[in-house]
Design a protein around this motif. Structure first.
Motif, short mmCIF file in Angstrom:
data_model
loop_
_atom_site.label_atom_id
_atom_site.label_comp_id
_atom_site.label_asym_id
_atom_site.label_seq_id
_atom_site.Cartn_x
_atom_site.Cartn_y
_atom_site.Cartn_z
N HIS A 137 0.20 -1.85 0.02
CA HIS A 137 0.31 0.54 -0.23
C HIS A 137 0.63 1.60 -0.17
O HIS A 137 1.71 1.34 0.73
CB HIS A 137 -0.98 -0.28 1.37
CG HIS A 137 -2.35 1.33 0.71
ND1 HIS A 137 -2.54 2.00 1.12
CD2 HIS A 137 -3.13 0.91 0.78
CE1 HIS A 137 -3.54 3.03 0.46
NE2 HIS A 137 -3.93 1.69 0.69
N ASN A 138 0.45 2.11 -1.12
CA ASN A 138 1.76 3.49 -1.06
C ASN A 138 1.27 3.56 0.40
O ASN A 138 2.40 5.24 0.21
CB ASN A 138 1.19 4.24 -2.54
CG ASN A 138 1.13 3.43 -3.88
OD1 ASN A 138 1.75 2.64 -3.64
ND2 ASN A 138 1.81 4.68 -4.52
N SER A 139 0.37 4.53 1.21
CA SER A 139 0.33 5.33 2.38
C SER A 139 0.40 4.28 2.99
O SER A 139 0.41 5.06 4.81
CB SER A 139 -0.74 5.73 1.49
OG SER A 139 -2.05 5.58 1.54
N ASP A 140 -0.30 3.90 3.73
CA ASP A 140 -1.48 2.29 4.54
C ASP A 140 -0.58 1.24 4.60
O ASP A 140 -1.43 0.73 4.32
CB ASP A 140 -2.23 2.83 5.26
CG ASP A 140 -3.17 2.33 6.47
OD1 ASP A 140 -2.06 1.36 6.80
OD2 ASP A 140 -3.91 2.47 6.91
N PRO A 141 0.02 0.46 5.32
CA PRO A 141 0.71 -0.50 4.94
C PRO A 141 -0.91 -2.23 5.25
O PRO A 141 -0.48 -3.12 5.03
CB PRO A 141 2.22 -0.82 5.71
CG PRO A 141 2.60 0.04 5.72
CD PRO A 141 1.21 1.38 5.95
N SER A 142 -1.33 -1.03 6.03
CA SER A 142 -1.77 -2.29 6.86
C SER A 142 -2.97 -2.15 6.61
O SER A 142 -4.03 -3.57 6.69
CB SER A 142 -2.42 -1.78 8.39
OG SER A 142 -3.11 -0.68 8.25
N GLU A 143 -3.21 -1.68 4.93
CA GLU A 143 -4.68 -1.88 4.64
C GLU A 143 -4.48 -2.78 2.68
O GLU A 143 -5.03 -2.79 1.99
CB GLU A 143 -4.76 -0.02 4.24
CG GLU A 143 -5.48 0.15 5.02
CD GLU A 143 -6.82 0.43 5.21
OE1 GLU A 143 -7.87 -0.36 4.82
OE2 GLU A 143 -6.96 0.04 6.71
N ALA A 144 -2.82 -3.30 3.18
CA ALA A 144 -2.65 -4.37 1.56
C ALA A 144 -4.13 -5.74 1.94
O ALA A 144 -3.89 -6.54 3.01
CB ALA A 144 -1.77 -4.85 2.43
N ASN A 145 -3.77 -5.61 0.32
CA ASN A 145 -4.72 -6.81 0.29
C ASN A 145 -4.71 -8.52 0.51
O ASN A 145 -3.81 -8.79 -0.84
CB ASN A 145 -5.55 -6.89 -1.29
CG ASN A 145 -7.03 -7.65 -1.55
OD1 ASN A 145 -7.46 -8.15 0.06
ND2 ASN A 145 -7.92 -6.70 -1.99
N VAL A 146 -4.33 -8.64 1.64
CA VAL A 146 -3.92 -10.11 1.76
C VAL A 146 -4.48 -11.84 0.89
O VAL A 146 -4.30 -12.19 0.71
CB VAL A 146 -3.35 -10.19 2.96
CG1 VAL A 146 -2.43 -11.96 3.13
CG2 VAL A 146 -2.12 -9.37 3.80
N ALA A 147 -5.51 -11.06 1.58
CA ALA A 147 -6.63 -11.91 0.85
C ALA A 147 -6.64 -12.61 -0.29
O ALA A 147 -6.95 -13.41 -0.94
CB ALA A 147 -7.70 -12.30 1.19
N ARG A 148 -6.39 -11.87 -1.04
CA ARG A 148 -6.41 -12.12 -2.37
C ARG A 148 -4.98 -12.10 -3.11
O ARG A 148 -4.89 -13.12 -4.33
CB ARG A 148 -6.86 -10.16 -3.89
CG ARG A 148 -6.63 -10.19 -4.70
CD ARG A 148 -7.23 -8.35 -5.47
NE ARG A 148 -6.78 -8.95 -6.88
CZ ARG A 148 -6.56 -8.03 -7.27
NH1 ARG A 148 -4.91 -7.48 -7.45
NH2 ARG A 148 -6.49 -8.73 -9.16
N GLY A 149 -3.93 -11.97 -3.06
CA GLY A 149 -2.86 -12.48 -2.85
C GLY A 149 -1.91 -13.81 -2.87
O GLY A 149 -1.83 -14.88 -3.73
N ILE A 150 -3.34 -14.27 -1.90
CA ILE A 150 -3.25 -15.44 -1.45
C ILE A 150 -3.51 -16.74 -2.13
O ILE A 150 -3.44 -17.12 -2.39
CB ILE A 150 -4.10 -15.64 0.27
CG1 ILE A 150 -2.72 -15.54 1.53
CG2 ILE A 150 -4.51 -17.43 0.55
CD1 ILE A 150 -3.59 -15.52 2.84
N ASN A 151 -5.56 -16.22 -2.80
CA ASN A 151 -6.26 -16.59 -4.07
C ASN A 151 -5.45 -16.95 -5.12
O ASN A 151 -5.24 -17.87 -5.63
CB ASN A 151 -7.09 -16.05 -3.51
CG ASN A 151 -8.61 -16.93 -2.71
OD1 ASN A 151 -8.21 -17.26 -1.75
ND2 ASN A 151 -8.86 -15.32 -2.21
N GLN A 152 -4.64 -15.45 -5.16
CA GLN A 152 -3.71 -15.52 -6.65
C GLN A 152 -2.88 -16.45 -6.18
O GLN A 152 -1.77 -17.35 -7.52
CB GLN A 152 -2.74 -14.10 -6.54
CG GLN A 152 -4.30 -12.80 -6.99
CD GLN A 152 -4.03 -11.43 -7.21
OE1 GLN A 152 -2.85 -10.92 -6.19
NE2 GLN A 152 -3.82 -10.94 -8.38
N ALA A 153 -2.15 -16.53 -5.67
CA ALA A 153 -0.62 -17.73 -5.25
C ALA A 153 -0.90 -18.74 -5.63
O ALA A 153 -0.35 -19.16 -6.35
CB ALA A 153 -0.16 -17.91 -4.48
#
Length: 411
Positions: free
Chosen positions: A97-113
């Motif tokens: 995330h460019n401004s708030d690291p806590s807002e990164a979409n981890v679940a989407r990355g898990i499903n992509q991986a």
């Protein structure tokens, strides 16, 4: 705009966590997807230091999409079921995330991986550590995906280990990167030898009685390391933990030497008589050149170059430039073309963020690996596949001719 954990920074930290010794570990190789060659990321200017850490770049097209990084070799971190694969293929999906690291979409990355696991062995999502919660950790465990928690652009840790899965058929992209992983420490930007006798001679030196290095230096050329690398690269010698062994192809070369010369020692004496001769190998030793040609055509870059030249010939271009060969090769197999033709430190300029070849860059001779237009082209000439040898003059690279000696298809 200040951003410390946007996707490029997250990916750089994750890459170095899984592959900290890539520059020295011969069994490891990674490429980063070409979207990371762009200069900015959501308004944040990507530091040159981050781009350097992410290089080399290549286009990565898998059935499940385009992962951010593809790696070959066992990661340095904990991996579940690691005995199921000795040289696994790994993908990383980075979320930041460019401004708030806590807002990164981890679940989407898990499903992509997870979506890539039909084609690779290990899948990871990398994200700022403050964005990872218990729910996402449980999802990752369920889907056999690892989580890399990134604390800063320089520091990351494994939050959840990935599990090795059994990949199905590897894609063209994965095959190309696996090939480069097996050869990049041997070529180091150039082909190790520029005459077929130099890698054939290593086979004879290894098979003959006596010290391999001494025999090679005495009878072939005083460049043992290069000869050895050429023999391994062309699948004549297998470098195992127990030592060096001839492959089946290497054994056939040794049998041919005995048949032609009566013994390996006499064959080496004949090779010694050829040292320093500039005569084309097809004229100097026609039968040996035919053996070398059979070896060379099994090498995947040779197949790619020959296919490209055949395609150009069918299109009416009988004599091609390196730019035309590279462009046509990219139409056949883009990721392998990138690995074979282009210098690691110029790929950012050759590849667009969308993974296409920027054709305007093909007219810059500096983008090409010297080994392609010098040592490797000389090999193809000596074995009779193309009509002229290579050049080490960068000023002459673009005008140097590439032409098949005997095209299969005529117009």
């Amino acid at each position: 705009m200040t951003a410390t954990l946007a996707e490029p920074a997250v990916l750089a930290a994750a890459k170095e966590t899984l592959y900290p010794g890539q520059n020295t570990a011969s069994e490891q190789y990674t490429v980063t997807e070409t979207q990371f060659t762009q200069r900015t990321w959501g308004g944040w200017e990507i530091p040159a230091e981050i781009r350097e850490r992410l290089s080399p770049f290549n286009t990565i097209h898998l059935a499940g999409g385009e992962p951010d990084l593809l790696g070959i070799g066992m990661p340095a971190t904990e991996v579940l079921n690691e005995n199921a694969a000795t040289n696994p293929v790994t993908v990383i999906e980075a979320k930041g995330h460019n401004s708030d690291p806590s807002e990164a979409n981890v679940a989407r990355g898990i499903n992509q991986a997870h979506g890539h696991l039909a084609e690779v062995n290990l899948g990871f999502v990398a994200a700022p550590i403050e964005s990872v919660n218990d729910r996402e950790r449980a999802l990752a465990r369920e889907l056999n995906v690892g989580i890399i928690g990134v604390e800063s652009p320089q520091k990351a840790t494994i939050v959840e280990p990935a599990r090795v899965t059994g990949a199905g058929d590897f894609s063209t992209t994965v095959d190309a990167i696996r090939f480069q992983a097996s050869t990049h420490r041997l070529t180091e930007g150039s082909f190790p030898v520029n005459h077929p006798k130099n890698y054939l001679g290593y086979v004879l030196s290894l098979a003959a009685s006596g010290d391999t290095e001494k025999l090679y230096s005495k009878y072939v050329i005083n460049a043992v390391r290069q000869g050895r690398h050429g023999a391994i690269l062309l699948n004549l010698v297998d470098d195992t933990p127990r030592g060096e062994d001839l492959t089946y192809l290497g054994e056939e070369v040794a049998r041919f030497a005995r048949e032609q010369h009566g013994s390996l020692e006499k064959a080496l004496e004949q090779f010694n008589s050829w040292t320093g001769r500039s005569t084309r190998f097809t004229e100097l030793a026609p039968r040996w050149a035919q053996i070398a040609r059979g070896v060379a055509i099994r090498y995947r870059p040779t197949q790619l170059v020959v296919d490209a030249l055949e395609k150009l010939h069918q299109g009416g271009i009988k004599t091609a430039s390196i730019a035309q060969v590279a462009k046509t090769a990219a139409d056949i197999n883009p990721p392998l073309t990138v690995e074979v033709f282009f210098s690691r430190n110029r790929r950012e300029e050759v590849l667009t963020p969308g993974g296409e070849i920027d054709e305007s860059m093909l007219d810059d001779p500096a983008v090409y690996k010297s080994g392609v237009h010098f040592q490797y082209k000389a090999q193809l000439y000596h074995v009779g596949l193309i009509t002229s040898g290579g050049t080490d003059d960068k000023l002459g690279v673009l005008s140097d001719e590439w032409k098949l000696e005997q095209p299969v298809y005529s117009r």
